[in-house]
Scaffold this motif. Structure first.
Motif, PDB file in Angstrom:
ATOM      1  N   GLN A 172       1.272   6.165  -7.323  1.00  0.00           N
ATOM      2  CA  GLN A 172       0.087   6.924  -7.728  1.00  0.00           C
ATOM      3  C   GLN A 172       0.367   8.423  -7.687  1.00  0.00           C
ATOM      4  O   GLN A 172      -0.042   9.162  -8.591  1.00  0.00           O
ATOM      5  CB  GLN A 172      -1.090   6.588  -6.812  1.00  0.00           C
ATOM      6  CG  GLN A 172      -1.773   5.273  -7.117  1.00  0.00           C
ATOM      7  CD  GLN A 172      -2.896   4.976  -6.151  1.00  0.00           C
ATOM      8  OE1 GLN A 172      -2.809   5.267  -4.957  1.00  0.00           O
ATOM      9  NE2 GLN A 172      -3.972   4.404  -6.650  1.00  0.00           N
ATOM     10  N   LEU A 173       1.053   8.862  -6.636  1.00  0.00           N
ATOM     11  CA  LEU A 173       1.368  10.288  -6.504  1.00  0.00           C
ATOM     12  C   LEU A 173       2.354  10.739  -7.575  1.00  0.00           C
ATOM     13  O   LEU A 173       2.161  11.800  -8.200  1.00  0.00           O
ATOM     14  CB  LEU A 173       1.954  10.550  -5.107  1.00  0.00           C
ATOM     15  CG  LEU A 173       2.402  11.986  -4.815  1.00  0.00           C
ATOM     16  CD1 LEU A 173       1.226  12.953  -4.891  1.00  0.00           C
ATOM     17  CD2 LEU A 173       3.075  12.074  -3.442  1.00  0.00           C
ATOM     18  N   SER A 175       0.750   3.832  -3.201  1.00  0.00           N
ATOM     19  CA  SER A 175       0.410   5.247  -2.988  1.00  0.00           C
ATOM     20  C   SER A 175       1.488   6.171  -3.528  1.00  0.00           C
ATOM     21  O   SER A 175       1.192   7.218  -4.124  1.00  0.00           O
ATOM     22  CB  SER A 175       0.193   5.500  -1.485  1.00  0.00           C
ATOM     23  OG  SER A 175      -0.841   4.692  -0.974  1.00  0.00           O
ATOM     24  N   PHE A 178       0.817  -1.212   0.000  1.00  0.00           N
ATOM     25  CA  PHE A 178       0.000   0.000   0.000  1.00  0.00           C
ATOM     26  C   PHE A 178       0.856   1.269   0.000  1.00  0.00           C
ATOM     27  O   PHE A 178       0.434   2.315  -0.499  1.00  0.00           O
ATOM     28  CB  PHE A 178      -0.962   0.003   1.199  1.00  0.00           C
ATOM     29  CG  PHE A 178      -0.295   0.082   2.547  1.00  0.00           C
ATOM     30  CD1 PHE A 178      -0.036   1.307   3.136  1.00  0.00           C
ATOM     31  CD2 PHE A 178       0.062  -1.067   3.229  1.00  0.00           C
ATOM     32  CE1 PHE A 178       0.571   1.394   4.374  1.00  0.00           C
ATOM     33  CE2 PHE A 178       0.664  -1.003   4.466  1.00  0.00           C
ATOM     34  CZ  PHE A 178       0.929   0.228   5.047  1.00  0.00           C
ATOM     35  N   VAL A 217      -6.153  -0.578  -3.366  1.00  0.00           N
ATOM     36  CA  VAL A 217      -5.414   0.681  -3.545  1.00  0.00           C
ATOM     37  C   VAL A 217      -5.765   1.334  -4.876  1.00  0.00           C
ATOM     38  O   VAL A 217      -5.953   2.556  -4.963  1.00  0.00           O
ATOM     39  CB  VAL A 217      -3.896   0.412  -3.450  1.00  0.00           C
ATOM     40  CG1 VAL A 217      -3.105   1.665  -3.842  1.00  0.00           C
ATOM     41  CG2 VAL A 217      -3.518  -0.033  -2.049  1.00  0.00           C
TER      42      VAL A 217
END
Length: 308
Positions: free
Chosen positions: A152-153, A149, A145, A254
Motif C-alpha cells: 500500500q505504501l 501495508s 498485514f 487491510v
C-alpha cells in the motif's frame, strides 16, 4: 464417473454436519450475552430481550439451537440476524466481493507460481533458481498485514499505480493489489511444489524417451513433463481455493473491502450464530466443490486415472 461423484457427495454430508456443529458450538461457548453485545453500552429492554430470546431460541440448549438452524438450512433458509436481516441477503451483497478477491488471488497464484517453479526447475542451481528460492522464502516469512501495508505504501502512496482501499474502481483494478497480497504465501508454496515436481518428472523414463525420439524441447516440457507434474499442483490449488476465501478476513480488513471476511469477524464479535454458521457453511460448500473438481481433473491430466 457418476457413481464416483455420487459417492463423494454422500461423503460430504457428514463433513458438512460435523463442521457446522463444531462452529455452532464454538460460537455458543463464547462468553457474554449476544443481545447485550448487539446493544453495546445501552441497557436491553427486558420485554424486548424476552421476545428475542424466544424468537431465536437463545434459552434453549445449544444442540437444540443447532437443530433448529439446520432444519432451516436444509429448507433453503440460512436464518436471520438478531436485527431481523436475512443472512442470505448479507451473503448476496458481500459474496461477490470475496469471490472476486479469491479468484483474482487464485489466478495470480496459479500463473505466477507455476511459471516461477518451472523456470527454477529448468535453471536448477542458476540465478533464476536461487532468485525463486529466496523470494519464496521471503513471501512465506512475511505476515499478510505486513506485506499488505508495505505494498500500500509503495504502490499506492509513493508510486500511485493501484488503489489501496475500497472497490470504487471495480474489478480488476481494485482487486489486483489485495489479490496479490492474499496469494503471496500460497504462490510461494506453488512455486516450490512446481519446482520439485518438475525436476522429478524431468528425470522420468518417458521424458528421456521423448528426448531420445528427437522431440522439441518445448513439446517435451509442455506435453510430457509439465502435464504430469501438474497433478500435485492441481491438488494444492483446489484445496487452497477454499483457504483463500477463508483467509480473506485479514486482507479485506487491510484493504477495507466489504466482503464476507469482515462480516464474519463482526458476527463472531457479536455472537450472531446464524450469520457465522451460514458463512462458514457457504465456505465449506465451496471447499468441498473445489475438491470434487480436483478429483475429476486428475483423469484429464493423466489418462491412467479413471473413475468407475
Amino acid at each position: 464417473m457418476g457413481r464416483f461423484v455420487l459417492r463423494r457427495l454422500l461423503q460430504s454430508i457428514p463433513v458438512l454436519l460435523g463442521v457446522t456443529l463444531l462452529i455452532h458450538y464454538l460460537v455458543f461457548a463464547l462468553p457474554g450475552d449476544p443481545l447485550q453485545a448487539l446493544a453495546g453500552e445501552k441497557r436491553v429492554n427486558p420485554i424486548v430481550a424476552a421476545v428475542l430470546r424466544e424468537q431465536y431460541h437463545l434459552d434453549d440448549p445449544w444442540i437444540l439451537q443447532y437443530w433448529h438452524y439446520m432444519v432451516d438450512v436444509f429448507t433453503g433458509n440460512f436464518g436471520e440476524t438478531y436485527t431481523g436481516r436475512e443472512v442470505s441477503e448479507i451473503i448476496s451483497e458481500r459474496f461477490p466481493v470475496t469471490i472476486k478477491l479469491a479468484l483474482t488471488a487464485f489466478v495470480i497464484e496459479a500463473l505466477m507460481g507455476v511459471a516461477a517453479g518451472v523456470l527454477a526447475a529448468l535453471r536448477k542451481g542458476g540465478f533464476a533458481d536461487n532468485l525463486v528460492l529466496i523470494s519464496t522464502l521471503v513471501l512465506v516469512s512475511m505476515p499478510t498485514f505486513v506485506s499488505g501495508s508495505v505494498l500500500q505504501l509503495l504502490l499506492g502512496v509513493q508510486w500511485p499505480l493501484l488503489p489501496v482501499a475500497g472497490i470504487d474502481e471495480g474489478w480488476p483494478t481494485s482487486y489486483i493489489l489485495p489479490g496479490f497480497v492474499l496469494a503471496a504465501i500460497s504462490m510461494a508454496y506453488v512455486s516450490r511444489l512446481t519446482r520439485t515436481s518438475m525436476m522429478e518428472t524431468m528425470r522420468a523414463d518417458y521424458v528421456r524417451t521423448a528426448v531420445a525420439k528427437g522431440l522439441s524441447r518445448q513439446r517435451v516440457i509442455g506435453r510430457h513433463a509439465l502435464r504430469n507434474a501438474l497433478i500435485p499442483i492441481v491438488t494444492f490449488l483446489g484445496v487452497d481455493l477454499g483457504f483463500l476465501m477463508g483467509g480473506a478476513i485479514i486482507t479485506e480488513r487491510v484493504f477495507n473491502l466489504p466482503g464476507l471476511g469482515g462480516q464474519l469477524a463482526d458476527s463472531i464479535y457479536l455472537r450472531e450464530q446464524p450469520v457465522v454458521v451460514g458463512l462458514v457453511t457457504l465456505l465449506l460448500l465451496i471447499f468441498l466443490a473445489a475438491n470434487l473438481i480436483v478429483d475429476l481433473l486428475y483423469a484429464v491430466l493423466d489418462p491412467r486415472i479413471r473413475y468407475e
